[in-house]
Scaffold this motif. Structure first.
Motif, PDB file in Angstrom:
ATOM      1  N   SER A 285       0.856  -1.187   0.000  1.00 54.94           N
ATOM      2  CA  SER A 285       0.000   0.000   0.000  1.00 54.94           C
ATOM      3  C   SER A 285       0.886   1.228   0.000  1.00 54.94           C
ATOM      4  CB  SER A 285      -0.907   0.006   1.237  1.00 54.94           C
ATOM      5  OG  SER A 285      -1.732   1.160   1.226  1.00 54.94           O
ATOM      6  N   GLY A 286       0.519   2.225  -0.820  1.00 58.04           N
ATOM      7  CA  GLY A 286       1.336   3.424  -0.909  1.00 58.04           C
ATOM      8  C   GLY A 286       0.516   4.630  -1.302  1.00 58.04           C
ATOM      9  N   VAL A 287       1.207   5.727  -1.546  1.00 57.99           N
ATOM     10  CA  VAL A 287       0.572   7.002  -1.888  1.00 57.99           C
ATOM     11  C   VAL A 287       1.035   7.437  -3.276  1.00 57.99           C
ATOM     12  CG1 VAL A 287       0.324   9.434  -1.261  1.00 57.99           C
ATOM     13  CG2 VAL A 287       0.451   7.692   0.527  1.00 57.99           C
ATOM     14  N   VAL A 288       0.079   7.831  -4.110  1.00 56.96           N
ATOM     15  CA  VAL A 288       0.401   8.318  -5.449  1.00 56.96           C
ATOM     16  C   VAL A 288       1.042   9.695  -5.333  1.00 56.96           C
ATOM     17  CG1 VAL A 288      -0.517   8.969  -7.695  1.00 56.96           C
ATOM     18  CG2 VAL A 288      -1.512   7.030  -6.452  1.00 56.96           C
ATOM     19  N   HIS A 301       3.548   7.232 -10.206  1.00 55.18           N
ATOM     20  CA  HIS A 301       4.738   7.183  -9.362  1.00 55.18           C
ATOM     21  C   HIS A 301       4.264   7.098  -7.912  1.00 55.18           C
ATOM     22  CE1 HIS A 301       7.607   8.313 -12.620  1.00 55.18           C
ATOM     23  NE2 HIS A 301       6.479   8.784 -13.141  1.00 55.18           N
ATOM     24  N   ILE A 302       4.600   5.998  -7.264  1.00 54.97           N
ATOM     25  CA  ILE A 302       3.993   5.662  -5.976  1.00 54.97           C
ATOM     26  C   ILE A 302       5.058   5.547  -4.899  1.00 54.97           C
ATOM     27  CG2 ILE A 302       2.638   3.926  -4.738  1.00 54.97           C
ATOM     28  CD1 ILE A 302       1.403   3.247  -7.510  1.00 54.97           C
ATOM     29  N   ASP A 303       4.805   6.195  -3.757  1.00 56.46           N
ATOM     30  CA  ASP A 303       5.680   6.132  -2.591  1.00 56.46           C
ATOM     31  C   ASP A 303       5.187   5.022  -1.669  1.00 56.46           C
ATOM     32  OD1 ASP A 303       7.308   6.520  -0.434  1.00 56.46           O
ATOM     33  OD2 ASP A 303       6.489   8.482   0.119  1.00 56.46           O
ATOM     34  N   LEU A 304       6.013   3.964  -1.530  1.00 56.47           N
ATOM     35  CA  LEU A 304       5.657   2.856  -0.639  1.00 56.47           C
ATOM     36  C   LEU A 304       6.265   3.015   0.747  1.00 56.47           C
ATOM     37  CD1 LEU A 304       6.065  -0.222  -3.023  1.00 56.47           C
ATOM     38  CD2 LEU A 304       3.982   1.055  -2.468  1.00 56.47           C
ATOM     39  N   GLY A 305       6.910   4.138   0.985  1.00 59.24           N
ATOM     40  CA  GLY A 305       7.571   4.350   2.264  1.00 59.24           C
ATOM     41  C   GLY A 305       9.064   4.199   2.104  1.00 59.24           C
ATOM     42  N   SER A 306       9.531   2.953   1.993  1.00 59.77           N
ATOM     43  CA  SER A 306      10.962   2.699   1.801  1.00 59.77           C
ATOM     44  C   SER A 306      11.363   2.719   0.330  1.00 59.77           C
ATOM     45  CB  SER A 306      11.337   1.337   2.399  1.00 59.77           C
ATOM     46  OG  SER A 306      11.067   1.306   3.783  1.00 59.77           O
ATOM     47  N   TYR A 307      10.402   2.638  -0.558  1.00 58.89           N
ATOM     48  CA  TYR A 307      10.687   2.545  -1.990  1.00 58.89           C
ATOM     49  C   TYR A 307       9.720   3.397  -2.795  1.00 58.89           C
ATOM     50  CZ  TYR A 307      12.956  -1.664  -0.219  1.00 58.89           C
ATOM     51  OH  TYR A 307      13.719  -2.529   0.530  1.00 58.89           O
ATOM     52  N   ASN A 308      10.189   3.816  -3.967  1.00 55.70           N
ATOM     53  CA  ASN A 308       9.329   4.474  -4.949  1.00 55.70           C
ATOM     54  C   ASN A 308       9.236   3.571  -6.171  1.00 55.70           C
ATOM     55  OD1 ASN A 308      10.690   6.951  -3.411  1.00 55.70           O
ATOM     56  ND2 ASN A 308       8.691   7.580  -4.178  1.00 55.70           N
ATOM     57  N   VAL A 309       8.027   3.331  -6.649  1.00 57.53           N
ATOM     58  CA  VAL A 309       7.824   2.445  -7.785  1.00 57.53           C
ATOM     59  C   VAL A 309       7.013   3.160  -8.857  1.00 57.53           C
ATOM     60  CG1 VAL A 309       7.920   0.400  -6.326  1.00 57.53           C
ATOM     61  CG2 VAL A 309       5.700   1.411  -6.874  1.00 57.53           C
ATOM     62  N   VAL A 310       7.089   2.608 -10.078  1.00 56.26           N
ATOM     63  CA  VAL A 310       6.318   3.117 -11.207  1.00 56.26           C
ATOM     64  C   VAL A 310       5.337   2.038 -11.635  1.00 56.26           C
ATOM     65  CG1 VAL A 310       6.381   3.999 -13.562  1.00 56.26           C
ATOM     66  CG2 VAL A 310       8.228   4.565 -11.971  1.00 56.26           C
ATOM     67  N   VAL A 311       4.074   2.425 -11.782  1.00 54.70           N
ATOM     68  CA  VAL A 311       3.016   1.507 -12.189  1.00 54.70           C
ATOM     69  C   VAL A 311       2.372   2.062 -13.452  1.00 54.70           C
ATOM     70  CG1 VAL A 311       0.791   0.476 -11.565  1.00 54.70           C
ATOM     71  CG2 VAL A 311       2.566   0.806  -9.809  1.00 54.70           C
ATOM     72  N   GLN A 312       2.229   1.228 -14.464  1.00 53.06           N
ATOM     73  CA  GLN A 312       1.560   1.644 -15.698  1.00 53.06           C
ATOM     74  C   GLN A 312       0.095   1.230 -15.639  1.00 53.06           C
ATOM     75  OE1 GLN A 312       3.725   1.200 -19.411  1.00 53.06           O
ATOM     76  NE2 GLN A 312       1.862   0.511 -20.428  1.00 53.06           N
ATOM     77  N   ALA A 313      -0.795   2.176 -15.914  1.00 57.70           N
ATOM     78  CA  ALA A 313      -2.237   1.920 -15.847  1.00 57.70           C
ATOM     79  C   ALA A 313      -2.909   2.475 -17.096  1.00 57.70           C
ATOM     80  CB  ALA A 313      -2.830   2.570 -14.598  1.00 57.70           C
ATOM     81  N   ILE A 325      -3.151   3.923  -2.711  1.00 53.11           N
ATOM     82  CA  ILE A 325      -3.323   2.863  -3.697  1.00 53.11           C
ATOM     83  C   ILE A 325      -2.762   1.556  -3.134  1.00 53.11           C
ATOM     84  CG2 ILE A 325      -1.125   3.373  -4.852  1.00 53.11           C
ATOM     85  CD1 ILE A 325      -2.458   2.626  -7.502  1.00 53.11           C
ATOM     86  N   SER A 326      -3.424   0.455  -3.414  1.00 55.30           N
ATOM     87  CA  SER A 326      -2.933  -0.864  -3.002  1.00 55.30           C
ATOM     88  C   SER A 326      -2.526  -1.644  -4.250  1.00 55.30           C
ATOM     89  CB  SER A 326      -4.001  -1.628  -2.230  1.00 55.30           C
ATOM     90  OG  SER A 326      -5.173  -1.782  -3.002  1.00 55.30           O
ATOM     91  N   LEU A 327      -1.481  -2.441  -4.103  1.00 54.21           N
ATOM     92  CA  LEU A 327      -0.903  -3.132  -5.251  1.00 54.21           C
ATOM     93  C   LEU A 327      -0.708  -4.618  -4.966  1.00 54.21           C
ATOM     94  CD1 LEU A 327       1.952  -0.600  -6.166  1.00 54.21           C
ATOM     95  CD2 LEU A 327      -0.257  -0.835  -7.313  1.00 54.21           C
ATOM     96  N   GLY A 328      -0.934  -5.412  -5.987  1.00 59.01           N
ATOM     97  CA  GLY A 328      -0.587  -6.822  -5.959  1.00 59.01           C
ATOM     98  C   GLY A 328       0.367  -7.125  -7.099  1.00 59.01           C
ATOM     99  N   LEU A 329       0.840  -8.366  -7.164  1.00 63.39           N
ATOM    100  CA  LEU A 329       1.797  -8.769  -8.186  1.00 63.39           C
ATOM    101  C   LEU A 329       1.124  -9.599  -9.264  1.00 63.39           C
ATOM    102  CD1 LEU A 329       5.183  -9.913  -6.607  1.00 63.39           C
ATOM    103  CD2 LEU A 329       4.714  -7.982  -8.093  1.00 63.39           C
ATOM    104  N   GLY A 330       1.462  -9.292 -10.520  1.00 68.41           N
ATOM    105  CA  GLY A 330       1.097 -10.176 -11.612  1.00 68.41           C
ATOM    106  C   GLY A 330       2.296 -11.045 -11.931  1.00 68.41           C
ATOM    107  N   CYS A 331       3.117 -10.599 -12.882  1.00 69.53           N
ATOM    108  CA  CYS A 331       4.355 -11.313 -13.217  1.00 69.53           C
ATOM    109  C   CYS A 331       5.523 -10.764 -12.407  1.00 69.53           C
ATOM    110  CB  CYS A 331       4.653 -11.176 -14.707  1.00 69.53           C
ATOM    111  SG  CYS A 331       3.396 -11.900 -15.781  1.00 69.53           S
ATOM    112  N   TYR A 332       6.533 -11.593 -12.201  1.00 72.46           N
ATOM    113  CA  TYR A 332       7.700 -11.175 -11.423  1.00 72.46           C
ATOM    114  C   TYR A 332       8.949 -11.842 -11.976  1.00 72.46           C
ATOM    115  CZ  TYR A 332       7.102 -15.765  -9.305  1.00 72.46           C
ATOM    116  OH  TYR A 332       6.975 -17.118  -9.121  1.00 72.46           O
TER     117      TYR A 332
END
Length: 348
Positions: A285-288, A301-313, A325-332
């Motif tokens: 869970s993070g903040v946009v 561009h999402i702040d997860l606290g310890s990490y910043n990630v990019v999500v394509q939507a 925003i909450s995130l799950g995993l598809g492929c890894y």
């Protein structure tokens, strides 16, 4: 056309080894793209093929002929540079026919070849103009036409589209595709542009610090990168990475809550492409922070606290800056923490 063999190719400048044992077979009619960060040796390798740089070690074969000591003129290659390298005082016609005049071909044959290639590249109406009267895209087509008119065994492209704006690059990618299909030519193409590499190549070779990291089709490199370097380099935006620790059939991302069912002991990297997140999942869970709208798609561009990630939507994505925003995993993709080598990939 031409086939090539690189057998343990090395190139050094003084004590600095730039190419460190490059091995590769290039098939007749293949379109090979070389990619890697600045200074990795891709342009040096291209210049070694052209004969503009002397190979320090190893063997280079063109059509099964050893060419280490063969002069550039005798290698039957044509090179297209980033800077166009056109003669400013010559017309388009004269620029395109210059190499044929040097080779002392009959005047009528030169005229016929230039007219034929000019028509195929849409340059017929520009043949009497000087390079200074042309746009960037037109000058690049002239540079390509000058190479094509020679009918060489091998084409070498050194970042030929990098000086063009985005729309012209897109247009010239199509021109290169059509040219390759029409000629059935063997091409080695150096670029730093991800889209250029993925759309043009039959195969891509990724170099880093003079060492080949992976060779394969664009799909292979994107779906099954050989190591963390290739995974980070191929694809735009780049893959997101998390340091993880696995124990007792569970793994945790260092610094984040939650666990993953990865059967790996010890430290490893978890890699997730921006397209492989599941929005609304229950893993993170993070903040946009920022929403980049790209028309049909958006980059979150999402702040997860310890990490910043990019999500394509897909657009409309329904998120604005400040939303949770909450995130799950598809492929890894999983990589060894020490060596960076690929351990596994899959989907949850």
């Amino acid at each position: 056309m031409a086939s090539l063999q690189f057998k343990n190719i090395e190139k050094s400048y003084g004590d600095t080894l730039v190419l460190k044992g490059v091995n590769l077979d290039v098939s007749d009619g293949e379109y090979l793209v070389l990619v890697g960060p600045s200074g990795c040796g891709k342009s040096t390798l291209l210049r070694c093929v052209a004969g503009l740089e002397e190979i320090t070690g190893g063997e280079l074969y063109i059509n099964d002929k050893l060419v280490n000591k063969v002069s550039p003129r005798e290698r039957d290659v044509a090179m297209v540079f980033q800077s166009y390298a056109l003669y400013p005082h010559m017309t388009v016609r004269e620029n395109m026919g210059f190499g044929l005049r040097v080779a002392r071909l009959p005047k009528q044959e030169i005229l016929a070849r230039v007219e034929e290639v000019a028509e195929s590249l849409g340059l017929t109406d520009l043949l009497e103009r000087l390079p200074g009267q042309l746009s960037g895209g037109q000058r690049q087509r002239v540079a390509m036409g000058r190479a094509v008119v020679r009918d060489p065994a091998l084409f070498l492209f050194d970042e030929p589209l990098s000086n063009l704006d985005a729309s012209l690059r897109s247009h010239m990618r199509l021109e290169l595709k059509r040219l390759h299909k029409r000629l059935g030519a063997t091409v080695i193409h150096v670029t730093h542009d991800q889209i250029e590499a993925l759309t043009l190549a039959d195969r891509i070779m990724v170099l880093n610090e003079g060492v080949v990291q992976q060779i394969g089709s664009p799909r292979e490199l994107f779906d099954t990168p050989a190591n963390k370097f290739v995974a980070a380099f191929i694809g735009s935006p780049s893959m997101n990475f998390f340091p993880c620790t696995g124990s007792n059939d569970e793994a945790s991302v260092d610094g984040l809550k939650g666990s993953l069912s990865f059967y790996i002991e010890g430290p490893f990297w978890l890699g997730v492409r921006p397209t492989d997140w599941v929005i609304g999942g229950d893993l993170f869970s993070g903040v946009v922070e920022i929403v980049e709208s790209l028309g049909a798609e958006a980059l979150l561009h999402i702040d997860l606290g310890s990490y910043n990630v990019v999500v394509q939507a897909s657009e409309p994505c329904g998120f604005t800056a400040g939303d949770t925003i909450s995130l799950g995993l598809g492929c890894y993709h999983l990589f060894d923490r020490e060596t960076g080598e690929r351990l596994a990939d899959g989907a949850l």
